[in-house]
Design a protein around this motif. Structure first.
Motif, PDB file in Angstrom:
ATOM      1  N   ALA A  66      25.833 -31.112 -61.417  1.00  0.00           N
ATOM      2  CA  ALA A  66      25.731 -31.098 -59.957  1.00  0.00           C
ATOM      3  C   ALA A  66      26.899 -31.840 -59.321  1.00  0.00           C
ATOM      4  CB  ALA A  66      24.404 -31.713 -59.518  1.00  0.00           C
ATOM      5  N   THR A  67      27.298 -32.962 -59.911  1.00  0.00           N
ATOM      6  CA  THR A  67      28.437 -33.720 -59.389  1.00  0.00           C
ATOM      7  C   THR A  67      29.719 -32.912 -59.504  1.00  0.00           C
ATOM      8  OG1 THR A  67      27.357 -35.780 -60.036  1.00  0.00           O
ATOM      9  CG2 THR A  67      29.730 -35.865 -59.619  1.00  0.00           C
ATOM     10  N   TRP A  68      29.925 -32.283 -60.652  1.00  0.00           N
ATOM     11  CA  TRP A  68      31.119 -31.464 -60.862  1.00  0.00           C
ATOM     12  C   TRP A  68      31.161 -30.318 -59.857  1.00  0.00           C
ATOM     13  CZ3 TRP A  68      35.636 -32.096 -62.626  1.00  0.00           C
ATOM     14  CH2 TRP A  68      36.433 -31.020 -62.998  1.00  0.00           C
ATOM     15  N   PHE A  69      30.027 -29.682 -59.629  1.00  0.00           N
ATOM     16  CA  PHE A  69      29.952 -28.601 -58.647  1.00  0.00           C
ATOM     17  C   PHE A  69      30.309 -29.126 -57.254  1.00  0.00           C
ATOM     18  CE2 PHE A  69      27.534 -25.845 -55.732  1.00  0.00           C
ATOM     19  CZ  PHE A  69      28.072 -24.624 -56.090  1.00  0.00           C
ATOM     20  N   GLY A  70      29.805 -30.311 -56.902  1.00  0.00           N
ATOM     21  CA  GLY A  70      30.120 -30.909 -55.606  1.00  0.00           C
ATOM     22  C   GLY A  70      31.596 -31.243 -55.471  1.00  0.00           C
ATOM     23  N   VAL A  71      32.211 -31.732 -56.543  1.00  0.00           N
ATOM     24  CA  VAL A  71      33.643 -32.057 -56.511  1.00  0.00           C
ATOM     25  C   VAL A  71      34.467 -30.790 -56.299  1.00  0.00           C
ATOM     26  CG1 VAL A  71      35.560 -32.824 -57.967  1.00  0.00           C
ATOM     27  CG2 VAL A  71      33.476 -34.170 -57.853  1.00  0.00           C
ATOM     28  N   ILE A  72      34.099 -29.716 -56.968  1.00  0.00           N
ATOM     29  CA  ILE A  72      34.844 -28.458 -56.816  1.00  0.00           C
ATOM     30  C   ILE A  72      34.713 -27.927 -55.385  1.00  0.00           C
ATOM     31  CG2 ILE A  72      34.908 -26.030 -57.532  1.00  0.00           C
ATOM     32  CD1 ILE A  72      34.218 -27.033 -60.363  1.00  0.00           C
ATOM     33  N   ILE A  73      33.492 -27.909 -54.854  1.00  0.00           N
ATOM     34  CA  ILE A  73      33.281 -27.441 -53.479  1.00  0.00           C
ATOM     35  C   ILE A  73      34.040 -28.335 -52.497  1.00  0.00           C
ATOM     36  CG2 ILE A  73      31.544 -27.102 -51.663  1.00  0.00           C
ATOM     37  CD1 ILE A  73      31.536 -24.951 -53.828  1.00  0.00           C
ATOM     38  N   GLY A  74      34.005 -29.658 -52.711  1.00  0.00           N
ATOM     39  CA  GLY A  74      34.730 -30.581 -51.844  1.00  0.00           C
ATOM     40  C   GLY A  74      36.230 -30.343 -51.879  1.00  0.00           C
ATOM     41  N   ALA A  75      36.773 -30.075 -53.064  1.00  0.00           N
ATOM     42  CA  ALA A  75      38.208 -29.799 -53.183  1.00  0.00           C
ATOM     43  C   ALA A  75      38.590 -28.523 -52.444  1.00  0.00           C
ATOM     44  CB  ALA A  75      38.598 -29.698 -54.654  1.00  0.00           C
ATOM     45  N   ILE A  76      37.750 -27.503 -52.544  1.00  0.00           N
ATOM     46  CA  ILE A  76      38.019 -26.245 -51.820  1.00  0.00           C
ATOM     47  C   ILE A  76      38.003 -26.484 -50.322  1.00  0.00           C
ATOM     48  CG2 ILE A  76      37.080 -23.954 -51.306  1.00  0.00           C
ATOM     49  CD1 ILE A  76      36.155 -23.873 -54.268  1.00  0.00           C
ATOM     50  N   ILE A  77      37.036 -27.248 -49.832  1.00  0.00           N
ATOM     51  CA  ILE A  77      36.951 -27.541 -48.398  1.00  0.00           C
ATOM     52  C   ILE A  77      38.169 -28.347 -47.950  1.00  0.00           C
ATOM     53  CG2 ILE A  77      35.665 -28.875 -46.675  1.00  0.00           C
ATOM     54  CD1 ILE A  77      33.107 -27.955 -48.122  1.00  0.00           C
ATOM     55  N   LEU A  78      38.601 -29.313 -48.763  1.00  0.00           N
ATOM     56  CA  LEU A  78      39.787 -30.101 -48.404  1.00  0.00           C
ATOM     57  C   LEU A  78      41.039 -29.237 -48.321  1.00  0.00           C
ATOM     58  CD1 LEU A  78      39.290 -33.433 -50.363  1.00  0.00           C
ATOM     59  CD2 LEU A  78      39.248 -33.083 -47.892  1.00  0.00           C
ATOM     60  N   VAL A  79      41.194 -28.287 -49.231  1.00  0.00           N
ATOM     61  CA  VAL A  79      42.350 -27.385 -49.188  1.00  0.00           C
ATOM     62  C   VAL A  79      42.305 -26.551 -47.908  1.00  0.00           C
ATOM     63  CG1 VAL A  79      43.391 -25.367 -50.292  1.00  0.00           C
ATOM     64  CG2 VAL A  79      42.739 -27.344 -51.667  1.00  0.00           C
ATOM     65  N   LEU A  80      41.124 -26.041 -47.572  1.00  0.00           N
ATOM     66  CA  LEU A  80      40.991 -25.254 -46.342  1.00  0.00           C
ATOM     67  C   LEU A  80      41.287 -26.101 -45.109  1.00  0.00           C
ATOM     68  CD1 LEU A  80      37.819 -23.116 -47.169  1.00  0.00           C
ATOM     69  CD2 LEU A  80      40.208 -22.362 -47.101  1.00  0.00           C
ATOM     70  N   LEU A  81      40.829 -27.353 -45.090  1.00  0.00           N
ATOM     71  CA  LEU A  81      41.136 -28.245 -43.970  1.00  0.00           C
ATOM     72  C   LEU A  81      42.629 -28.514 -43.865  1.00  0.00           C
ATOM     73  CD1 LEU A  81      38.270 -30.883 -44.081  1.00  0.00           C
ATOM     74  CD2 LEU A  81      38.824 -29.356 -42.197  1.00  0.00           C
ATOM     75  N   LEU A  82      43.284 -28.716 -44.999  1.00  0.00           N
ATOM     76  CA  LEU A  82      44.724 -28.953 -45.002  1.00  0.00           C
ATOM     77  C   LEU A  82      45.471 -27.754 -44.437  1.00  0.00           C
ATOM     78  CD1 LEU A  82      47.053 -30.823 -45.790  1.00  0.00           C
ATOM     79  CD2 LEU A  82      47.042 -29.737 -48.029  1.00  0.00           C
ATOM     80  N   VAL A  83      45.082 -26.565 -44.853  1.00  0.00           N
ATOM     81  CA  VAL A  83      45.712 -25.350 -44.330  1.00  0.00           C
ATOM     82  C   VAL A  83      45.490 -25.259 -42.823  1.00  0.00           C
ATOM     83  CG1 VAL A  83      45.588 -22.823 -44.359  1.00  0.00           C
ATOM     84  CG2 VAL A  83      45.623 -24.100 -46.509  1.00  0.00           C
ATOM     85  N   PHE A  84      44.267 -25.548 -42.368  1.00  0.00           N
ATOM     86  CA  PHE A  84      43.956 -25.494 -40.937  1.00  0.00           C
ATOM     87  C   PHE A  84      44.819 -26.484 -40.157  1.00  0.00           C
ATOM     88  CE2 PHE A  84      41.531 -27.171 -37.340  1.00  0.00           C
ATOM     89  CZ  PHE A  84      41.367 -26.001 -36.604  1.00  0.00           C
TER      90      PHE A  84
END
Length: 140
Positions: A66-84
């Protein structure tokens, strides 16, 4: 040779020998509806099958997964925020009561999202505290 496992279920795991070869292989457990080999007790076979299924279920649903899944989702969201933020670098004048600041649009929206998340976390934390106190009061 088996030793107790440290997992919650307490099921044994195979122990490796001194020469690097695995210990004895676990016995095959028939699937539901399969004929029971002669000399085997039906209850023993069913209990072993259920124990193995529970062991697999314990392995599949772990906190680490569950933690690993959360880290992956968080990393994807951070990349999208950076692009935005990179795509919205135009400076914007923001006024709040007597406060005025010039910030890039992406940064100002990120700050607003963080402020909203903090407010939601505060309200949620207070509600959890309220429920915990009510539960402790009810159990005493």
């Amino acid at each position: 040779m088996t030793t107790p496992d440290r997992r919650r279920s307490g099921n044994p795991v195979p122990q490796w020998g001194s020469q690097g070869e695995p210990g004895p292989a676990p016995e095959a457990v028939p699937e539901p509806g399969a004929p029971v080999p002669p000399g085997d007790d039906q209850d023993t076979v069913v209990a072993e099958r259920d124990r193995l299924r529970q062991t697999v279920a314990d392995i599949e649903h772990t906190r680490t997964r569950a933690t690993w899944f959360g880290v992956i989702i968080g990393a994807i969201i951070l990349v999208l925020l950076l692009v935005f933020i990179v795509q919205n670098l135009e400076s914007q004048r923001i006024e709040l009561i007597f406060w005025e600041v010039n910030l890039p649009l992406g940064v100002s929206l990120l700050i607003a999202a963080i402020a909203g998340a903090l407010i939601v976390a505060l309200v949620g934390g207070l509600r959890m505290l309220q429920l915990r106190r009510a539960l402790n009061k009810a159990t005493k």
